[in-house]
Design a protein around this motif. Structure first.
Motif: not given
Length: 253
Positions: A242-253
């Motif tokens: 969950a933490v990894t996907m949250t960080v990655l998706y913020f970076l992607r956005s």
């Protein structure tokens, strides 16, 4: 051939992630976009491609399903099918950009709830003087909303599901994971049926097939592995995902 092999590996990773704790869409979707699919088509295609893996995981978990509060699994599945159909219909009818902007924040919220959900539930119990225990009606309403989100986008719906059950029912994520996988399969099945009929998924058979084949193996193997893990280790994997996907998706956005 190299692209097919790469997408096959993506499918294995996505299927395993969905079996362990969720987040498979965040692996499959960017890969399909990179393979040349338009974003909305890639979104629909990832749902179609990950469905067999979700079904394989659900089969591996078939003896570990638990009841969610006082809500029967039949009612939960039926509501999930309806919500998923609504969400998939909205994806085909409406632009998705504004909704995508909200996804990182939804992920962040779900991650916080997963990390502190049981503590929050205990604090609420002390505040109101009795254990937090959502009614079956509340569980079904919440599940309908989550299923609609899952049909529309799909990313982290399993994480949000575990977070909802954790706070509202005090259900341990490790114990609820098999039921989450089964409900995820139902949500994917309804959305995928609509996408196969009404979207242009069929225009990209090779990338979708590669992810699909990989997800079957990853989904089944991931579920078999998780059944051998202690509850604390599984909670750690779910939270780390969950933490990894949250960080990655913020970076992607």
């Amino acid at each position: 051939m190299l692209e097919f092999i790469a997408l096959l590996a993506v499918g294995v990773a996505a299927g395993a992630l969905n079996a362990v704790g969720g987040g498979g869409t965040f692996v499959a979707l960017p890969a399909l976009v990179a393979a040349g699919l338009p974003p909305v088509t890639a979104n629909a295609s990832s749902t179609v491609a990950l469905l067999p893996g979700a079904l394989a995981s659900a089969w591996a978990y078939r003896n570990d399903l638990v009841q969610v509060g006082t809500t029967s699994r039949t009612a939960l599945t039926a509501v999930g099918l309806l919500g998923s159909a609504l969400g998939a219909g909205l994806l085909l009818a409406l632009p998705s950009e504004s909704f995508r902007v909200a996804v990182p924040w939804l992920l962040a919220f779900a991650t916080v709830i997963l990390a502190f959900g049981r503590s929050i539930s205990q604090l609420l119990s002390k505040a109101i003087g009795h254990p937090v225990n959502m009614s079956a009606k509340t569980v079904l309403i919440g599940h309908f909303v989550l299923a609609a989100y899952g049909g529309y986008f799909g990313g982290a719906v399993g994480i949000l599901m575990l977070a909802f059950w954790s706070v509202g029912l005090g259900l341990d994520p490790a114990k609820g994971n098999p039921t989450r996988v089964a409900q995820l399969a139902a949500i994917y099945a309804t959305a995928a049926a609509l996408f196969l009929v009404a979207s242009d998924v069929w225009s990209y058979p090779v990338p979708v097939l590669a992810v699909l084949l990989g997800a079957i193996g990853g989904g089944f193997a991931g579920a078999r592995l998780v059944r051998r893990l202690p509850a604390r280790a599984l909670r750690g994997i779910v939270l780390t995902t969950a933490v990894t996907m949250t960080v990655l998706y913020f970076l992607r956005s």
